[in-house]
Design a protein around this motif. Structure first.
Motif, PDB file in Angstrom:
ATOM      1  N   GLY A   1      42.024  39.586  16.914  1.00  0.00           N
ATOM      2  CA  GLY A   1      41.698  38.290  16.539  1.00  0.00           C
ATOM      3  C   GLY A   1      42.730  37.244  16.955  1.00  0.00           C
ATOM      4  O   GLY A   1      42.908  35.955  16.251  1.00  0.00           O
ATOM      5  N   CYS A   2      43.233  37.347  18.155  1.00  0.00           N
ATOM      6  CA  CYS A   2      44.132  36.290  19.015  1.00  0.00           C
ATOM      7  C   CYS A   2      43.463  35.834  19.913  1.00  0.00           C
ATOM      8  O   CYS A   2      42.468  36.061  20.411  1.00  0.00           O
ATOM      9  CB  CYS A   2      45.516  37.110  19.004  1.00  0.00           C
ATOM     10  SG  CYS A   2      45.474  38.181  20.468  1.00  0.00           S
ATOM     11  N   GLU A   3      44.169  34.914  20.668  1.00  0.00           N
ATOM     12  CA  GLU A   3      43.556  34.305  21.908  1.00  0.00           C
ATOM     13  C   GLU A   3      43.937  35.322  23.124  1.00  0.00           C
ATOM     14  O   GLU A   3      44.924  36.186  23.051  1.00  0.00           O
ATOM     15  CB  GLU A   3      44.585  32.829  22.276  1.00  0.00           C
ATOM     16  CG  GLU A   3      44.144  31.846  21.332  1.00  0.00           C
ATOM     17  CD  GLU A   3      42.714  31.610  21.332  1.00  0.00           C
ATOM     18  OE1 GLU A   3      42.224  31.181  22.556  1.00  0.00           O
ATOM     19  OE2 GLU A   3      42.314  30.901  20.304  1.00  0.00           O
ATOM     20  N   GLN A   4      42.976  35.588  23.952  1.00  0.00           N
ATOM     21  CA  GLN A   4      43.120  36.380  25.077  1.00  0.00           C
ATOM     22  C   GLN A   4      44.378  36.025  25.963  1.00  0.00           C
ATOM     23  O   GLN A   4      45.168  37.009  26.257  1.00  0.00           O
ATOM     24  CB  GLN A   4      41.961  36.366  26.109  1.00  0.00           C
ATOM     25  CG  GLN A   4      41.958  37.367  27.038  1.00  0.00           C
ATOM     26  CD  GLN A   4      40.585  37.358  27.707  1.00  0.00           C
ATOM     27  OE1 GLN A   4      39.444  37.124  27.324  1.00  0.00           O
ATOM     28  NE2 GLN A   4      40.592  38.091  29.036  1.00  0.00           N
ATOM     29  N   ALA A   5      44.771  34.941  26.093  1.00  0.00           N
ATOM     30  CA  ALA A   5      46.209  34.688  26.885  1.00  0.00           C
ATOM     31  C   ALA A   5      47.440  35.112  26.004  1.00  0.00           C
ATOM     32  O   ALA A   5      48.350  35.270  26.669  1.00  0.00           O
ATOM     33  CB  ALA A   5      46.030  33.009  26.738  1.00  0.00           C
ATOM     34  N   GLN A   6      47.225  35.303  25.092  1.00  0.00           N
ATOM     35  CA  GLN A   6      48.454  36.188  23.951  1.00  0.00           C
ATOM     36  C   GLN A   6      48.504  37.612  24.234  1.00  0.00           C
ATOM     37  O   GLN A   6      49.472  38.057  24.176  1.00  0.00           O
ATOM     38  CB  GLN A   6      48.237  35.941  22.432  1.00  0.00           C
ATOM     39  CG  GLN A   6      48.464  34.462  22.179  1.00  0.00           C
ATOM     40  CD  GLN A   6      48.090  34.286  20.574  1.00  0.00           C
ATOM     41  OE1 GLN A   6      47.104  34.098  20.081  1.00  0.00           O
ATOM     42  NE2 GLN A   6      49.347  34.818  19.782  1.00  0.00           N
ATOM     43  N   ILE A   7      47.707  38.072  25.067  1.00  0.00           N
ATOM     44  CA  ILE A   7      47.840  39.574  25.308  1.00  0.00           C
ATOM     45  C   ILE A   7      48.518  39.785  26.606  1.00  0.00           C
ATOM     46  O   ILE A   7      48.210  39.105  27.708  1.00  0.00           O
ATOM     47  CB  ILE A   7      46.205  40.228  25.650  1.00  0.00           C
ATOM     48  CG1 ILE A   7      45.368  40.061  24.491  1.00  0.00           C
ATOM     49  CG2 ILE A   7      46.276  41.762  26.112  1.00  0.00           C
ATOM     50  CD1 ILE A   7      45.617  40.397  23.192  1.00  0.00           C
ATOM     51  N   VAL A   8      49.529  40.504  26.565  1.00  0.00           N
ATOM     52  CA  VAL A   8      50.452  40.855  27.651  1.00  0.00           C
ATOM     53  C   VAL A   8      49.656  42.041  28.373  1.00  0.00           C
ATOM     54  O   VAL A   8      49.488  43.196  28.161  1.00  0.00           O
ATOM     55  CB  VAL A   8      51.716  41.505  27.145  1.00  0.00           C
ATOM     56  CG1 VAL A   8      52.625  41.729  28.499  1.00  0.00           C
ATOM     57  CG2 VAL A   8      52.531  40.437  26.461  1.00  0.00           C
ATOM     58  N   LYS A   9      49.457  41.646  29.763  1.00  0.00           N
ATOM     59  CA  LYS A   9      48.736  42.613  30.757  1.00  0.00           C
ATOM     60  C   LYS A   9      50.049  43.214  31.306  1.00  0.00           C
ATOM     61  O   LYS A   9      50.683  42.565  32.183  1.00  0.00           O
ATOM     62  CB  LYS A   9      47.726  42.017  31.715  1.00  0.00           C
ATOM     63  CG  LYS A   9      46.640  41.369  30.984  1.00  0.00           C
ATOM     64  CD  LYS A   9      45.533  41.198  32.117  1.00  0.00           C
ATOM     65  CE  LYS A   9      45.878  39.779  33.154  1.00  0.00           C
ATOM     66  NZ  LYS A   9      44.839  39.580  33.817  1.00  0.00           N
ATOM     67  N   SER A  10      50.059  44.369  31.273  1.00  0.00           N
ATOM     68  CA  SER A  10      51.186  44.990  32.168  1.00  0.00           C
ATOM     69  C   SER A  10      50.714  45.735  33.516  1.00  0.00           C
ATOM     70  O   SER A  10      49.767  46.754  33.572  1.00  0.00           O
ATOM     71  CB  SER A  10      51.917  46.415  31.276  1.00  0.00           C
ATOM     72  OG  SER A  10      52.440  45.773  30.156  1.00  0.00           O
ATOM     73  N   MET A  11      50.747  45.156  34.514  1.00  0.00           N
ATOM     74  CA  MET A  11      50.210  45.261  35.757  1.00  0.00           C
ATOM     75  C   MET A  11      51.306  45.966  36.846  1.00  0.00           C
ATOM     76  O   MET A  11      52.344  45.415  36.984  1.00  0.00           O
ATOM     77  CB  MET A  11      49.729  43.888  36.390  1.00  0.00           C
ATOM     78  CG  MET A  11      48.548  43.507  35.697  1.00  0.00           C
ATOM     79  SD  MET A  11      48.001  41.866  36.280  1.00  0.00           S
ATOM     80  CE  MET A  11      47.175  42.487  37.618  1.00  0.00           C
ATOM     81  N   ILE A  12      50.847  46.948  37.372  1.00  0.00           N
ATOM     82  CA  ILE A  12      51.715  47.769  38.067  1.00  0.00           C
ATOM     83  C   ILE A  12      51.340  47.816  39.436  1.00  0.00           C
ATOM     84  O   ILE A  12      50.058  47.803  39.881  1.00  0.00           O
ATOM     85  CB  ILE A  12      51.668  49.440  37.882  1.00  0.00           C
ATOM     86  CG1 ILE A  12      52.219  49.677  36.337  1.00  0.00           C
ATOM     87  CG2 ILE A  12      52.902  50.143  38.888  1.00  0.00           C
ATOM     88  CD1 ILE A  12      53.433  48.937  35.834  1.00  0.00           C
ATOM     89  N   PHE A  13      52.055  47.283  40.460  1.00  0.00           N
ATOM     90  CA  PHE A  13      52.145  47.098  41.833  1.00  0.00           C
ATOM     91  C   PHE A  13      52.839  47.958  42.659  1.00  0.00           C
ATOM     92  O   PHE A  13      53.701  48.377  42.066  1.00  0.00           O
ATOM     93  CB  PHE A  13      52.288  45.688  42.339  1.00  0.00           C
ATOM     94  CG  PHE A  13      51.332  44.577  41.864  1.00  0.00           C
ATOM     95  CD1 PHE A  13      50.271  44.486  42.552  1.00  0.00           C
ATOM     96  CD2 PHE A  13      51.556  44.049  40.671  1.00  0.00           C
ATOM     97  CE1 PHE A  13      49.023  43.415  42.004  1.00  0.00           C
ATOM     98  CE2 PHE A  13      50.637  43.015  39.922  1.00  0.00           C
ATOM     99  CZ  PHE A  13      49.496  42.795  40.651  1.00  0.00           C
ATOM    100  N   ARG A  14      52.735  48.288  43.867  1.00  0.00           N
ATOM    101  CA  ARG A  14      53.604  49.236  44.873  1.00  0.00           C
ATOM    102  C   ARG A  14      53.832  48.404  46.020  1.00  0.00           C
ATOM    103  O   ARG A  14      53.014  48.077  46.735  1.00  0.00           O
ATOM    104  CB  ARG A  14      52.565  50.289  45.191  1.00  0.00           C
ATOM    105  CG  ARG A  14      53.240  51.463  46.241  1.00  0.00           C
ATOM    106  CD  ARG A  14      52.439  52.366  46.812  1.00  0.00           C
ATOM    107  NE  ARG A  14      53.161  53.442  47.134  1.00  0.00           N
ATOM    108  CZ  ARG A  14      53.035  54.736  46.915  1.00  0.00           C
ATOM    109  NH1 ARG A  14      51.895  55.180  46.405  1.00  0.00           N
ATOM    110  NH2 ARG A  14      53.657  55.558  47.631  1.00  0.00           N
TER     111      ARG A  14
END
Length: 157
Positions: free
Chosen positions: A41-54
């Protein structure tokens, strides 16, 4: 509520960092930022996406924490890192983090890696991050992210 082993590892990492965050489980899942925002029930921008790169040259893992509505600009990361960030497959993500894609938290990883934090996340008083599984999340003050992860704050998009 009995938490999955991966989520218990996240809870221990949070406690070791001195944060008492409540972990919430959503049986319908929070695998994507949109799913998580709807469930919480929050804004999508408040979600922390943890993205892994190589790293394409070094082969090292790189963690980029960005808001749920933002995209990462590889050219901007390359300028900061000195190497192009490449795609990481599921096996690489698990090797470096100890977690499966869809549940990667911003801390508690199997291997240390350079971390970049999207400055846009710090505009929110509170953000939500995965807690080790695709159906567990926790809230934390956004300003805690740099100290919690040792990450560098910059614009990633």
């Amino acid at each position: 509520m009995e938490l999955p082993a991966a989520t218990r590892r996240v809870r221990l990492a949070l406690e070791a960092a001195g944060l008492a965050c409540r972990i919430v489980r959503y049986p319908a899942g929070t695998r994507t930022a949109a799913d998580a925002a709807r469930a919480i029930g929050c804004e999508q921008a408040q979600i922390v996406k943890s993205m892994i790169f190589r790293g394409e040259r070094s082969g090292d893992g790189l963690l980029v924490l960005t808001g749920g509505t933002n995209r990462v600009d590889p050219a901007r990361l390359e300028a900061v890192l000195g190497e192009r960030p490449g795609k990481a497959d599921a096996a690489f993500v698990r090797e470096w983090t100890g977690f499966a894609i869809g549940g990667v938290p911003p801390l508690g990883h199997a291997r240390p890696m350079r971390t970049l934090i999207d400055a846009d996340l710090l505009a929110w008083p509170e953000v939500w991050a995965a807690a080790g599984t695709p159906d567990t999340v926790f809230a934390l003050p956004s300003q805690a992210l740099p100290a919690l992860t040792g990450g560098t704050v910059l614009r990633v998009g």
